[in-house]
Design a protein around this motif. Structure first.
Motif, PDB file in Angstrom:
ATOM      1  N   ILE A  70       0.844  -1.188   0.000  1.00 38.44           N
ATOM      2  CA  ILE A  70       0.000   0.000   0.000  1.00 38.44           C
ATOM      3  C   ILE A  70       0.883   1.243   0.000  1.00 38.44           C
ATOM      4  CG2 ILE A  70      -1.641   1.359   1.359  1.00 38.44           C
ATOM      5  CD1 ILE A  70      -2.757  -1.298   2.420  1.00 38.44           C
ATOM      6  N   ILE A  71       0.712   2.061  -1.031  1.00 40.80           N
ATOM      7  CA  ILE A  71       1.330   3.391  -1.035  1.00 40.80           C
ATOM      8  C   ILE A  71       0.375   4.302  -0.275  1.00 40.80           C
ATOM      9  CG2 ILE A  71       2.132   5.327  -2.429  1.00 40.80           C
ATOM     10  CD1 ILE A  71       3.775   2.761  -2.817  1.00 40.80           C
ATOM     11  N   ARG A  72       0.814   4.817   0.842  1.00 36.53           N
ATOM     12  CA  ARG A  72      -0.092   5.581   1.714  1.00 36.53           C
ATOM     13  C   ARG A  72      -0.475   6.928   1.106  1.00 36.53           C
ATOM     14  NH1 ARG A  72       4.294   6.828   6.522  1.00 36.53           N
ATOM     15  NH2 ARG A  72       5.959   7.565   5.164  1.00 36.53           N
ATOM     16  N   SER A  73      -1.389   7.611   1.755  1.00 36.62           N
ATOM     17  CA  SER A  73      -1.952   8.841   1.191  1.00 36.62           C
ATOM     18  C   SER A  73      -0.909   9.944   0.999  1.00 36.62           C
ATOM     19  CB  SER A  73      -3.093   9.360   2.072  1.00 36.62           C
ATOM     20  OG  SER A  73      -2.641   9.628   3.385  1.00 36.62           O
ATOM     21  N   HIS A  74       0.210   9.894   1.738  1.00 38.41           N
ATOM     22  CA  HIS A  74       1.267  10.903   1.583  1.00 38.41           C
ATOM     23  C   HIS A  74       1.927  10.850   0.207  1.00 38.41           C
ATOM     24  CE1 HIS A  74       1.550  10.464   6.149  1.00 38.41           C
ATOM     25  NE2 HIS A  74       1.180  11.707   5.943  1.00 38.41           N
ATOM     26  N   GLY A  75       1.871   9.674  -0.444  1.00 43.44           N
ATOM     27  CA  GLY A  75       2.489   9.527  -1.750  1.00 43.44           C
ATOM     28  C   GLY A  75       3.984   9.227  -1.660  1.00 43.44           C
ATOM     29  N   VAL A  76       4.562   8.818  -2.774  1.00 44.99           N
ATOM     30  CA  VAL A  76       5.992   8.490  -2.849  1.00 44.99           C
ATOM     31  C   VAL A  76       6.579   9.021  -4.149  1.00 44.99           C
ATOM     32  CG1 VAL A  76       5.845   6.410  -1.411  1.00 44.99           C
ATOM     33  CG2 VAL A  76       5.483   6.240  -3.894  1.00 44.99           C
ATOM     34  N   GLY A  77       7.896   8.952  -4.261  1.00 41.63           N
ATOM     35  CA  GLY A  77       8.578   9.392  -5.470  1.00 41.63           C
ATOM     36  C   GLY A  77       8.464   8.376  -6.593  1.00 41.63           C
ATOM     37  N   GLU A  78       8.826   8.804  -7.787  1.00 40.79           N
ATOM     38  CA  GLU A  78       8.700   7.965  -8.983  1.00 40.79           C
ATOM     39  C   GLU A  78       9.501   6.667  -8.867  1.00 40.79           C
ATOM     40  OE1 GLU A  78       8.858   8.660 -13.824  1.00 40.79           O
ATOM     41  OE2 GLU A  78      10.054   9.945 -12.507  1.00 40.79           O
ATOM     42  N   ILE A  79      10.648   6.730  -8.228  1.00 37.61           N
ATOM     43  CA  ILE A  79      11.533   5.561  -8.150  1.00 37.61           C
ATOM     44  C   ILE A  79      10.880   4.378  -7.433  1.00 37.61           C
ATOM     45  CG2 ILE A  79      12.676   6.254  -5.979  1.00 37.61           C
ATOM     46  CD1 ILE A  79      15.301   5.210  -7.221  1.00 37.61           C
ATOM     47  N   VAL A  80       9.987   4.660  -6.495  1.00 38.04           N
ATOM     48  CA  VAL A  80       9.332   3.587  -5.732  1.00 38.04           C
ATOM     49  C   VAL A  80       8.457   2.732  -6.649  1.00 38.04           C
ATOM     50  CG1 VAL A  80       7.714   3.058  -3.849  1.00 38.04           C
ATOM     51  CG2 VAL A  80       9.395   4.907  -3.580  1.00 38.04           C
ATOM     52  N   TYR A  81       7.768   3.385  -7.582  1.00 35.90           N
ATOM     53  CA  TYR A  81       6.935   2.642  -8.536  1.00 35.90           C
ATOM     54  C   TYR A  81       7.810   1.735  -9.410  1.00 35.90           C
ATOM     55  CZ  TYR A  81       3.125   5.816  -7.273  1.00 35.90           C
ATOM     56  OH  TYR A  81       2.158   6.503  -6.582  1.00 35.90           O
ATOM     57  N   ASN A  82       8.976   2.249  -9.801  1.00 31.99           N
ATOM     58  CA  ASN A  82       9.895   1.455 -10.623  1.00 31.99           C
ATOM     59  C   ASN A  82      10.443   0.262  -9.839  1.00 31.99           C
ATOM     60  OD1 ASN A  82       9.541   3.360 -12.653  1.00 31.99           O
ATOM     61  ND2 ASN A  82      11.327   4.566 -12.013  1.00 31.99           N
ATOM     62  N   GLU A  83      10.768   0.492  -8.569  1.00 29.85           N
ATOM     63  CA  GLU A  83      11.293  -0.583  -7.728  1.00 29.85           C
ATOM     64  C   GLU A  83      10.244  -1.683  -7.528  1.00 29.85           C
ATOM     65  OE1 GLU A  83      12.379   1.437  -4.170  1.00 29.85           O
ATOM     66  OE2 GLU A  83      14.349   2.065  -4.904  1.00 29.85           O
TER      67      GLU A  83
END
Length: 279
Positions: A70-83
């Motif tokens: 779960i990617i929480r509501s704060h969001g993450v950077g683009e690299i996390v999606y790639n990982e």
């Protein structure tokens, strides 16, 4: 004793959406469910989800392949999606739509050659995530005094965004000073409308009562903003649960106002109200 509750208090749209999505995922027992960092900045709510099976980790690499994160509501950077894609980890994206909008603004302007300025706290997960959409190159400004210690490129184009929970008065001071220094700047006020409403209703209520009780996580940015706003106007108690309240101390007040941060569940607010009504 008169008890008044702020018009805008408790879960915001983004957090409510994220919590519901996480709950739905936990009902599906097909694979394990992980959260990249605490789901929200409220340890009582997080504990309830952990009891349902949620596993909190800090890095994608700590999640086995083919599980859910779960990617929480704060969001993450683009690299996390790639990982996650590289590890075949399925993403359940609960990023608040308001935060997603900031990611797009930052990414679009960065690709156009603009330098990015983020108004907010550089260690807050939301700001860390936003910065991840411009290759972590953003200038992060927390207070107006920070500007004096920054060397700006006077010939560069800048795009300014803000953390969704930034204090409105602080934002306006920073923007005013930036406008006096920089020539070519695009200002994007990305403070969430729910944040503005929550801060305003807390401020208005604090003017009417003998004391305020602000309910929310000690690490919740938007909750601490409410605490600071109320402290300037009246006696203020910052708590996470009713257990931190002193019955004898509260008996001295004729009117008490209540507000709560965006990550505070309704059941915690209800327990505080019940406690006050028992006095």
């Amino acid at each position: 004793m008169e008890i008044k509750i702020a018009k805008n208090a408790g879960f915001c749209f983004g957090v409510k959406r994220a919590m519901q999505m996480a709950s739905d995922e936990l009902d599906d027992k097909s694979t394990e469910v992980y959260s990249l960092g605490p789901l929200i900045h409220n340890k009582q709510a997080v504990s309830k989800y952990e009891e349902k099976g949620l596993k909190v980790v800090e890095e994608i690499e700590n999640i086995p392949s083919n599980e859910r994160v779960i990617i929480r509501s704060h969001g993450v950077g683009e690299i996390v999606y790639n990982e996650a894609e590289n590890k075949s980890v399925k993403i359940v994206d609960t990023t608040c739509p308001y935060v997603k909008k900031i990611h797009k603004i930052v990414n679009d302007f960065y690709k156009k050659g603009y330098k990015i300025i983020i108004i907010g706290n550089k260690t807050h997960p939301e700001v860390v995530g936003i910065n991840g959409w411009c290759e972590n190159s953003a200038i992060v400004i927390k207070n107006v005094d920070d500007i004096d210690n920054i060397e700006f490129d006077k010939d560069a184009k800048y795009c300014v965004v803000s953390q969704t929970t930034v204090d409105i008065d602080n934002y306006e001071k920073i923007v005013e000073k930036l406008n006096s220094i920089l020539k070519d700047t695009v200002m994007k006020n990305t403070i969430c409308s729910a944040t503005k409403e929550r801060q305003l209703s807390a401020k208005n209520l604090a003017k009417e009562v003998d004391c305020m009780i602000v309910i929310g996580g000690k690490h919740s940015s938007n909750t601490q903003k409410l605490v600071n706003i109320c402290k300037d106007l009246t006696n203020t108690f910052a708590i996470e649960t009713k257990d931190e309240l002193n019955k004898e101390e509260l008996k001295n007040y004729k009117s008490i106002g209540i507000t709560a941060g965006a990550s505070t569940p309704d059941w915690i607010i209800s327990e505080v109200i019940d406690f006050l009504e028992s006095i």
